[in-house]
Design an enzyme around this catalytic site. Structure first.
Site, short mmCIF file in Angstrom:
data_model
loop_
_atom_site.label_atom_id
_atom_site.label_comp_id
_atom_site.label_asym_id
_atom_site.label_seq_id
_atom_site.Cartn_x
_atom_site.Cartn_y
_atom_site.Cartn_z
N HIS A 1 -4.14 3.12 -3.17
CA HIS A 1 -4.44 2.46 -2.03
C HIS A 1 -3.21 1.56 -1.66
O HIS A 1 -2.62 1.12 -0.78
CB HIS A 1 -6.00 2.68 -1.48
CG HIS A 1 -6.02 2.24 -0.11
ND1 HIS A 1 -6.00 1.16 0.60
CD2 HIS A 1 -6.49 2.94 1.18
CE1 HIS A 1 -5.79 1.37 1.88
NE2 HIS A 1 -6.66 2.20 1.52
N HIS B 1 1.04 -1.08 0.39
CA HIS B 1 0.02 -0.06 -0.24
C HIS B 1 0.68 1.12 -0.21
O HIS B 1 1.26 2.04 0.93
CB HIS B 1 -1.20 -0.05 0.57
CG HIS B 1 -1.83 -0.76 0.95
ND1 HIS B 1 -3.12 -1.18 1.25
CD2 HIS B 1 -1.44 -2.38 1.47
CE1 HIS B 1 -3.95 -1.91 1.47
NE2 HIS B 1 -3.38 -3.08 1.55
N HIS C 1 -28.45 -16.46 24.43
CA HIS C 1 -27.40 -16.84 24.95
C HIS C 1 -26.71 -18.37 25.81
O HIS C 1 -26.13 -17.98 26.52
CB HIS C 1 -27.90 -15.57 26.41
CG HIS C 1 -28.60 -14.62 26.48
ND1 HIS C 1 -28.76 -13.92 25.88
CD2 HIS C 1 -27.83 -13.98 26.96
CE1 HIS C 1 -29.23 -13.15 25.94
NE2 HIS C 1 -28.57 -12.18 26.52
N PHE D 1 -20.17 -14.30 23.41
CA PHE D 1 -20.29 -12.82 23.42
C PHE D 1 -19.10 -11.84 22.87
O PHE D 1 -18.91 -11.86 22.50
CB PHE D 1 -20.31 -11.51 23.77
CG PHE D 1 -22.28 -11.46 24.94
CD1 PHE D 1 -23.52 -11.62 23.51
CD2 PHE D 1 -22.64 -11.03 25.43
CE1 PHE D 1 -24.83 -12.03 23.27
CE2 PHE D 1 -24.12 -11.37 26.14
CZ PHE D 1 -25.10 -11.59 24.75
N GLY E 1 -3.70 -3.81 11.72
CA GLY E 1 -4.18 -4.26 10.11
C GLY E 1 -5.44 -4.18 10.02
O GLY E 1 -6.13 -4.25 9.20
#
Length: 686
Positions: A264, A30, A490, A454, A118
Site C-alpha cells: 500500500h 504508494h 455555539h 462549525f 489525498g
C-alpha cells in the site's frame, strides 16, 4: 491471445510499471493502488473518458477525480501516456522538489489534475460538486437541439474514501439529487495502510449506496476488461449516480506483496519490482519503459480529444448564434470573468444608531448583487433561517422529478437543477467539499454558510480551497460570544485565529453594514483564493460615513476611521462588532484630551499585503500605545499592538446568557477598552 487483447495487456502493464518505477526511484509512494486499479483505469481512459490532452481546460470535458490521491502515480502515468504536458522527466522526478508530480495530486500544478486530493473522502465529495455544476449549467443553458453542456464526472475511490465521513455526507446528498452523470469506480481491494479492512470495515458498501438512492453494480474481477466495460456502459445510462464496486488485488503482479498492506504505502523494493516484472512478463530493464506501440495507442487520445473539442466548439458557435445572450453569459462564466458593472448594484446603508446585524446586511447585499451575478450559487448547512444566505426567488437546486408539494423552506422560483439555492442539509463537511467542487468545475462564484463555530467541521475543505487557490466563499455567522443564550458550544472563541493560520485564506470580519457590502465585493473579486466572511448575529450601529472614513477602506484590510483627528497619542484597533466599542471609548478618551486614532481592521491578511508606506500611515511605528479589541483569542494580536500594547479579548469559553450580558461580563465593553488604554498610557483619563 488476440493482438487487441495483447495490446490491452501491455498497455495496462505499462501503467503499472511506470507507476512502480517512479515510486521505487523516489523511494517513496504508494505502488499498490496503481498496480491493482490499472485495468479499470485503462478501460475508462481509453474507451469512455471524453477529454482533450492538448487542451486540458476544454469546458465540456469529462472530469476524472482520483479521490484515492495516494495512488497519484496512476494518474500521472495516465496523463503522460495519453499526451498531456507531463513529460517523462517529470515522471522520473516523482515526489521531488519543484516537480509537477507531487506525492498527492495538486490542482493547478499538473495539467489534467482536476482536484487536489489525498485527504481521503475529499475527492469524491468534490466530484459531487462537479456533477452539480454540470447539472446546473446544463439546466440553465441547454436548449432543444443545443446540448452545449453534456459531460460526466468520474471518480476512482478507495476503501479509505469509503470510511471517511465526508464521503457519506456527500454521497447521501448526491443520491437525493439524482446526479445521473456522476460515476464512481470503487477500488474494492480490502486493504488499507495498516492492514486488511476487516480490522475495522465490514459494512456492505454497495447496500449503503443503494440506500442513498444510487445505481449500484459489482465487478468480481478488476482485470476483466469486458466486465468493467459493461458496468461503465450501464452506469452511463442510469438516471441516478452510479457506484461500480470493482474487486481488485492491491499490488497486482507482485508475487510476494500483492494482496498485502505492504504494497500500500511503501515502495516494493528492487527485488520485488524485478520479480513483479518477471511475473507479468515485463522486461526487467530499462526502467520507465513505454513500448512504441503502447505509446501510439495511448496517444490516439490527443487527436480524438481535439476532434471532440472542435466539434463542441462548432456546436457552441451555433448555440451562440441562435441564443446570443445566454451564449455570451456562458462564455463569460466559463472564462471566469465577472460581468461589467456588477458592483453598481451594491447597496448603501444609511446611518443607524440601532444598527443591523452584519448577517442581515449580508442578506441585503446578496439580494442586490444576485441579479447581476448569475454565477453566484450556494446555500447553507440547514441554517438558511439563521445565516440569511438564501437568494430569494432564485430557485431551489433540486431534481425536477421530486415533488415540491408540501415542501417547507423553499427559496421560490425554479424547482430544478437551474435553481441557485443549494440545500446542503446538516452536512457542513460535505458542503465545504461540494462548494470546492463547484469552484474546481468553473463557471461559478460558489458559497457555503453555517455558524462560525462549525467551521471546525469543515476545516479540511477550507484548507484545500486555500491550497488549491479556489474562489470559494465561506459565510460564517454568529461570529462571537455575542451569540448569547446558545452558550459556549455555539460561541466561537478560537476560530478566527485558527482560520487566520491557514495560508492563502482571506478572513474578513466587517464592522458594520457598509463594511459588509465591501466584504462581499472583495470576496467576489477574489477568484483565486478563498474568503471567510465572519458575520454577527447581533445588531451593530451603522457608522455615519460623513464623519468616519468610507467603508471601502475595508479593501485594504485596515484603515483609519477618523482621518481628520490630530496626530495620535493612542491607537485603538478593532474588528467586527468591537468597532463600536473603540468608537465609544474614543469619545470618553477624547473628552479627557487624549488624541485617539481609530483603526478598523477587518482583515489582517489584506492589511499585511499593503505597501509598507500605507501600513505605516495607518499604524505609525512612533505610536506604541495601542489597544486591540476583538471578541476572540488574543493570540496573534501582538503583531499589531507591539510590546507596549494591550489586547482586550476572550481567552476562555463563553457562557449561556443574553449576548449583551455575556459581552459585558467577559469585558467586551467601551469601559474596559478605556481601562486598557489607561494602562498603556500609564495614566488615568478621568
Amino acid at each position: 491471445m488476440s493482438p487487441e487483447l495483447d495490446l490491452d495487456r501491455r498497455a495496462i502493464d505499462t501503467i503499472r510499471f511506470l507507476s512502480v518505477d517512479a515510486v521505487q526511484q523516489a523511494n517513496s509512494g504508494h505502488p499498490g493502488l496503481p498496480m491493482g486499479a490499472a485495468a479499470m483505469a485503462y478501460v475508462l481512459w481509453t474507451r469512455f473518458l471524453r477529454h482533450s490532452p492538448a487542451t486540458p481546460a476544454w469546458p465540456d470535458r469529462d472530469r476524472f477525480v482520483l479521490s484515492a490521491g495516494h495512488g497519484s502515480m496512476l494518474l500521472y502515468s495516465l496523463l503522460h501516456l495519453t499526451g498531456y504536458d507531463l513529460p517523462m522527466e517529470q515522471i522520473k522526478k516523482f515526489r521531488q522538489w519543484e516537480s509537477r508530480t507531487p506525492g498527492h495530486p495538486e490542482y493547478g500544478m499538473t495539467a489534467g489534475v482536476e482536484a487536489t486530493t489525498g485527504p481521503l473522502g475529499q475527492g469524491i465529495a468534490n466530484a459531487v460538486g462537479m456533477a452539480m455544476a454540470e447539472a446546473h449549467l446544463a439546466a440553465r443553458f441547454n436548449r432543444p437541439g443545443h446540448e452545449i453542456i453534456d459531460h460526466r464526472t468520474y471518480v476512482l475511490a478507495s476503501d479509505g474514501d469509503m470510511m471517511e465521513g465526508v464521503q457519506s455526507e456527500a454521497c447521501s446528498l448526491a443520491g437525493h439529487l439524482r446526479l445521473g452523470k456522476l460515476i464512481v469506480l470503487y477500488d474494492d481491494n480490502r486493504i488499507s495502510l495498516s492492514g486488511t479492512t476487516s480490522l475495522t470495515f465490514t459494512e456492505d458498501v454497495a447496500a449503503r449506496f443503494a440506500s442513498y438512492g444510487w445505481h449500484v453494480q459489482s465487478v468480481a474481477d478488476g482485470n476483466d476488461l469486458a466486465a468493467v466495460d459493461k458496468a461503465l456502459r450501464g452506469a452511463q445510462t442510469a438516471e441516478r449516480p452510479s457506484l461500480i464496486a470493482v474487486r481488485t488485488t492491491i499490488g497486482c503482479g507482485a508475487p510476494h506483496k500483492q494482496g498485502t498492506y505492504q504494497a500500500h504505502g511503501s515502495p516494493l523494493g528492487p527485488d520485488e519490482v524485478r520479480a513483479a516484472k518477471q511475473n507479468l512478463g515485463w522486461p526487467p530493464e530499462p526502467a520507465f519503459l513505454v513500448p512504441d506501440e503502447v505509446r501510439t495507442h495511448f496517444r490516439a487520445a490527443v487527436e480524438r480529444g481535439l476532434t471532440l473539442e472542435q466539434e463542441w466548439r462548432r456546436r457552441l458557435a451555433a448555440y451562440t448564434a441562435a441564443f446570443p445572450e445566454p451564449g455570451a453569459e456562458l462564455a463569460r462564466r466559463l472564462a471566469g470573468e465577472l460581468p461589467a458593472g456588477w458592483e453598481a448594484r451594491s447597496p448603501v446603508f444609511p446611518v443607524d444608531a440601532k444598527g443591523l446585524a452584519t448577517r442581515k446586511a449580508s442578506e441585503t447585499t446578496l439580494q442586490a448583487l444576485a441579479p447581476a451575478l448569475p454565477e453566484l450559487v450556494g446555500g447553507s448547512a440547514d441554517l438558511a433561517e439563521s445565516t440569511f444566505t438564501t437568494l430569494k426567488g432564485a430557485g431551489d437546486f433540486e431534481p425536477p422529478a421530486l415533488s415540491r408539494a408540501d415542501v417547507q423552506g423553499a427559496a421560490g422560483g425554479d424547482w430544478s437543477f437551474a435553481g441557485r439555492n443549494i440545500h446542503f442539509g446538516v452536512r457542513e463537511h460535505a458542503m465545504g467539499a461540494v462548494v470546492n467542487g463547484l469552484a474546481y468545475h468553473g463557471g461559478f462564484v460558489p458559497y457555503g454558510s453555517t455558524f462560525l463555530t462549525f467551521a471546525d467541521y469543515m476545516r479540511p475543505p477550507i484548507r484545500l480551497s486555500a491550497l488549491s487557490h479556489l474562489g470559494s466563499i465561506w459565510v460564517y455567522t454568529h461570529d462571537s460570544i455575542g451569540v448569547g443564550e446558545d452558550g459556549p458550544t455555539h460561541q466561537p472563541v478560537e476560530h478566527l485565529i485558527a482560520l487566520r493560520a491557514i495560508p492563502n485564506l482571506l478572513v474578513i470580519r466587517p464592522g458594520d453594514a457598509n463594511e459588509t457590502v465591501w466584504a462581499w465585493r472583495v470576496a467576489i473579486q477574489n477568484r483565486h483564493r478563498p474568503t471567510v466572511l465572519a458575520l454577527t448575529r447581533q445588531g451593530l450601529p451603522t457608522l455615519d460615513r460623513s464623519i468616519y472614513a468610507p467603508a471601502e477602506g475595508l479593501a485594504r484590510g485596515a484603515y483609519v476611521l477618523n482621518p481628520s483627528a490630530p496626530p495620535p497619542e493612542l491607537i485603538l484597533i478593532a474588528t467586527g462588532s468591537e468597532v463600536q466599542l473603540i468608537v465609544g471609548a474614543a469619545t470618553r478618551l477624547g473628552a479627557a484630551g487624549i488624541a485617539v486614532r481609530l483603526v478598523s481592521m477587518p482583515s489582517w491578511e489584506l492589511f499585511a499585503e499593503q505597501p509598507a508606506d500605507y501600513r505605516e500611515r495607518v499604524l505609525p511605528a512612533s505610536v506604541t500605545a495601542r489597544v486591540a479589541v476583538e471578541a476572540g483569542r488574543s493570540l496573534g494580536w501582538e503583531r499589531w499592538v507591539g510590546s507596549r500594547g494591550a489586547i482586550v479579548s476572550i481567552d476562555r469559553y463563553g457562557a449561556s446568557a443574553p449576548g449583551d450580558v455575556v459581552m459585558k461580563q467577559l469585558g467586551l465593553t467601551a469601559e474596559h477598552v478605556v481601562q486598557a488604554a489607561e494602562a498603556v498610557l500609564g495614566r488615568r483619563v478621568s
